[in-house]
Design a protein around this motif. Structure first.
Motif, short mmCIF file in Angstrom:
data_model
loop_
_atom_site.label_atom_id
_atom_site.label_comp_id
_atom_site.label_asym_id
_atom_site.label_seq_id
_atom_site.Cartn_x
_atom_site.Cartn_y
_atom_site.Cartn_z
N MET A 161 0.82 -1.20 0.00
CA MET A 161 0.00 0.00 0.00
C MET A 161 0.86 1.26 0.00
O MET A 161 0.55 2.24 -0.67
CB MET A 161 -0.94 0.00 1.21
CG MET A 161 -1.92 -1.17 1.24
SD MET A 161 -3.00 -1.26 -0.20
CE MET A 161 -4.31 -0.17 0.31
N TYR A 164 2.59 1.54 -3.59
CA TYR A 164 1.75 1.95 -4.72
C TYR A 164 1.13 3.33 -4.55
O TYR A 164 0.39 3.78 -5.43
CB TYR A 164 0.64 0.91 -4.94
CG TYR A 164 1.17 -0.40 -5.48
CD1 TYR A 164 2.13 -0.43 -6.49
CD2 TYR A 164 0.72 -1.62 -4.97
CE1 TYR A 164 2.62 -1.62 -6.98
CE2 TYR A 164 1.20 -2.83 -5.46
CZ TYR A 164 2.15 -2.82 -6.47
OH TYR A 164 2.64 -4.00 -6.95
N LEU A 170 -2.10 2.53 -9.96
CA LEU A 170 -2.71 1.81 -8.85
C LEU A 170 -3.09 2.70 -7.66
O LEU A 170 -3.91 2.29 -6.84
CB LEU A 170 -1.78 0.69 -8.37
CG LEU A 170 -1.48 -0.41 -9.39
CD1 LEU A 170 -0.51 -1.43 -8.82
CD2 LEU A 170 -2.77 -1.11 -9.83
N LYS A 171 -2.52 3.88 -7.57
CA LYS A 171 -2.80 4.72 -6.41
C LYS A 171 -4.28 5.13 -6.32
O LYS A 171 -4.77 5.45 -5.24
CB LYS A 171 -1.91 5.97 -6.43
CG LYS A 171 -2.20 6.92 -7.57
CD LYS A 171 -1.24 8.12 -7.52
CE LYS A 171 -1.53 9.10 -8.66
NZ LYS A 171 -0.57 10.25 -8.61
N LEU A 174 -6.30 2.41 -4.07
CA LEU A 174 -5.87 2.05 -2.71
C LEU A 174 -6.94 2.36 -1.66
O LEU A 174 -7.10 1.62 -0.69
CB LEU A 174 -4.58 2.78 -2.35
CG LEU A 174 -3.36 2.51 -3.26
CD1 LEU A 174 -2.14 3.27 -2.74
CD2 LEU A 174 -3.05 1.03 -3.34
N GLU A 178 -7.88 0.47 1.91
CA GLU A 178 -6.75 0.98 2.69
C GLU A 178 -7.03 1.04 4.19
O GLU A 178 -6.18 0.69 5.01
CB GLU A 178 -6.35 2.36 2.17
CG GLU A 178 -5.05 2.88 2.76
CD GLU A 178 -4.59 4.16 2.09
OE1 GLU A 178 -3.40 4.49 2.21
OE2 GLU A 178 -5.43 4.83 1.44
N TYR A 183 -7.78 -7.36 4.66
CA TYR A 183 -7.66 -7.20 3.22
C TYR A 183 -8.07 -8.50 2.53
O TYR A 183 -7.73 -9.59 2.99
CB TYR A 183 -6.21 -6.88 2.82
CG TYR A 183 -5.76 -5.47 3.13
CD1 TYR A 183 -6.58 -4.58 3.81
CD2 TYR A 183 -4.50 -5.03 2.75
CE1 TYR A 183 -6.16 -3.30 4.11
CE2 TYR A 183 -4.06 -3.75 3.03
CZ TYR A 183 -4.89 -2.89 3.71
OH TYR A 183 -4.47 -1.61 4.01
N ILE A 199 -6.43 -4.55 -5.76
CA ILE A 199 -5.19 -3.80 -5.98
C ILE A 199 -4.29 -4.43 -7.03
O ILE A 199 -4.01 -3.84 -8.06
CB ILE A 199 -4.42 -3.63 -4.65
CG1 ILE A 199 -5.35 -3.05 -3.56
CG2 ILE A 199 -3.21 -2.72 -4.85
CD1 ILE A 199 -5.96 -1.70 -3.90
#
Length: 523
Positions: A161, A164, A170-171, A174, A178, A183, A199
């Motif tokens: 996390m 990225y 990919l940001k 998140l 997050e 997860y 992700i």
């Protein structure tokens, strides 16, 4: 139709376009709900069916020769990403172009129906590098460790996390997981991580041009959309399998112990009357011709019953067809909008302007003639605007509240036009004085007697802003409006009067023409 040279010429001029390619490029506008046209395979297939060069293929779900692959969903996923579906493309042949199209379709679906992976996330894996059954569960970020796609180093979920957050692609995804305590993650029977949706996939099961068997999993928060996404992917690329248009089934076991087999690839039948289609579109075609038009739109159709009914088979690729109106629309598209003759509608009435709107337009012209400028402000505002700032309690305003406001600025429907005009003045304080503004718009008040629980009222508000009070200007404007509306002055005559009003927006014991007390309603 265009070309690279033509595009550059329009944007940068003929000089810059010298040496650019003259190869013809086709630009095709694809409707947002036609997911089957988001890749070249679906687009070409759809055009060939439309041109009647080929018949629409029949997609089949088949059971494997050996043991069926299983995807087991655990109860830990319930609070974060509770749904998952899966399928296998067996003995598929990839080329560079096919592979690129396969990846591109996933990205387009992610941006479209998947709502940037918030509703559905797609994972594709080399089945030969994995060992079933597969487990979809949720764990603490610190307990998840694997090599992410295109990385040789092993990372924990927490480290990924952070990694990225600077990744341009990919940001943006998140935030979906997050701040969650657990997860989502998918393992094979050997503990190898397939993916951490939504992700990133694991590098171990990365697809290459040499991949022969593809395991596809779609996880999400919307079960229906997950099934649609899976159907679209397998129908578009099953063409390249050893047995074209066949998809191998996968058994998904839910936390309650029930199992379901995917993909569904459901065909359903709809019946629509030909005269309804003719009436709605405005054409006069025989049922046979309409059935032919719909078949060209990937909706296999035939005339049944009394000769006026058309039975339409909706394939799994056409998730956009929900109601009869969607079928009517497809018939219109196939017929050609430009081919529909324009005719006057057969009605017994002549359209006329709504009296309230006509009165409003007339008042707007007279307000402008009096030197006032019209302002258009938002119909939604904050609770402070209509309550605290006006010295009122919010419960006394009878305001209609928004159940899920996105910002504090749009919490309720306005019950008065005054705050909007005052905000407009505040934003234009640098303008030369005086500022003379008005607005004629609707306000919304709760009304339990209405079926929607609220009622609209048309209000007029005017504000004069200057260094001196200018009471006589507003007073004169009010008199002029009442004169135009044929409302006489004086309470005894059933007319209008001006009374003192006290509040945070007023000076004590001063008359405020903006607040008009009448013995009858103007609107």
């Amino acid at each position: 139709m265009t070309s690279e040279k033509e595009i550059i010429s329009k944007e940068q001029g003929n000089e810059k376009a010298k040496g650019a390619s003259d190869v013809v490029l086709y630009k095709i506008d694809v409707p947002a709900n036609r997911y089957d046209l988001l890749c070249l395979e679906g687009l070409v297939r759809g055009l060939q069916v439309f041109k009647e060069r080929i018949k629409a293929p029949v997609y089949k779900r088949v059971m494997p020769n050996g043991e069926i692959q299983k995807l087991i969903i655990t109860e830990e996923t319930a609070k974060i990403r509770p749904y998952a579906v899966a399928a296998v493309l067996r003995n598929i042949k990839f080329t560079k172009d096919r592979y690129d199209s396969f990846i591109e379709l996933q990205e387009k679906l992610h941006q479209n129906i998947c709502r940037k992976r918030a509703l559905v996330a797609i994972g594709t894996h080399d089945l030969d590098s994995l060992s079933g059954p597969f487990t979809f569960t949720a764990k603490r970020p610190s307990d998840i460790k694997f090599n992410p796609l295109n990385k040789t180093k092993e990372y924990t979920a927490c480290e990924l996390m952070n990694l990225y957050k600077t990744d341009n692609q990919l940001k943006h995804f998140l935030h979906i997981i997050e701040n969650k305590p657990l997860y989502p993650v998918i393992y094979d029977s050997n503990g190898v991580v397939l993916s951490m949706p939504p992700i990133i996939n694991g590098n171990h099961s990365k697809i290459t041009l040499n991949t022969k068997n593809v395991f596809i999993e779609c996880t999400g928060t919307d079960f229906n959309k997950a099934k649609i996404v899976l159907d679209i992917i397998v129908t578009m690329f099953s063409e390249y399998c050893e047995n074209p248009f066949t998809v191998e089934a996968v058994e998904v076991v839910f936390p309650n112990g029930k199992s379901h087999t995917f993909p569904e690839l459901t065909y359903r039948k709809e019946v629509v009357r030909a005269d309804l289609i003719n009436k709605k579109v405005g054409i006069r075609e025989t049922p046979e011709n309409i059935a032919k038009l719909l078949t060209r739109m990937y909706l296999k159709s035939e005339v049944i019953g009394d000769g006026n009914q058309i039975e339409i088979e909706v394939p799994p690729t056409r998730a956009d067809v929900i109601h009869a109106c969607d079928i009517v629309e497809d018939a219109a598209i196939a017929y050609g909008y430009n081919n529909i003759q324009m005719t006057l509608p057969k009605t017994y009435t002549i359209a006329n302007q709504f009296p309230l709107n006509k009165l409003t337009e007339l008042l707007r012209h007279d307000m402008a003639a009096a030197g006032f400028t019209e302002a258009l402000t938002f119909a939604l505002c904050s609770q402070e605007d209509i309550a605290d700032k006006l010295g009122l309690d919010i419960s006394a305003t009878k305001a209609v509240h928004i159940s899920n406001p996105k910002t504090a600025e749009f919490q309720v429907a306005r019950t008065t036009l005054l705050p909007g005009l005052l905000k407009t003045i505040a934003a234009n304080r640098k303008m030369p004085l005086p500022l003379k503004l008005f607005e004629i718009s609707d306000i919304v008040i709760k009304d339990s007697s209405r079926d929607v629980g609220a009622r609209n009222y048309r209000h007029l508000c005017a504000v004069y802003y200057n260094k001196n009070p200018g009471f006589e200007i507003i007073h004169g404007l009010l008199d002029r409006i009442m004169q135009l509306l044929d409302v006489p002055p004086g309470e005894k005559k059933g007319g209008y009067v001006i009374k003192a009003s006290e509040g945070k927006t007023d000076q004590p014991n001063h008359s405020q023409p903006g607040v008009v007390r009448r013995t009858h309603s103007l609107f």
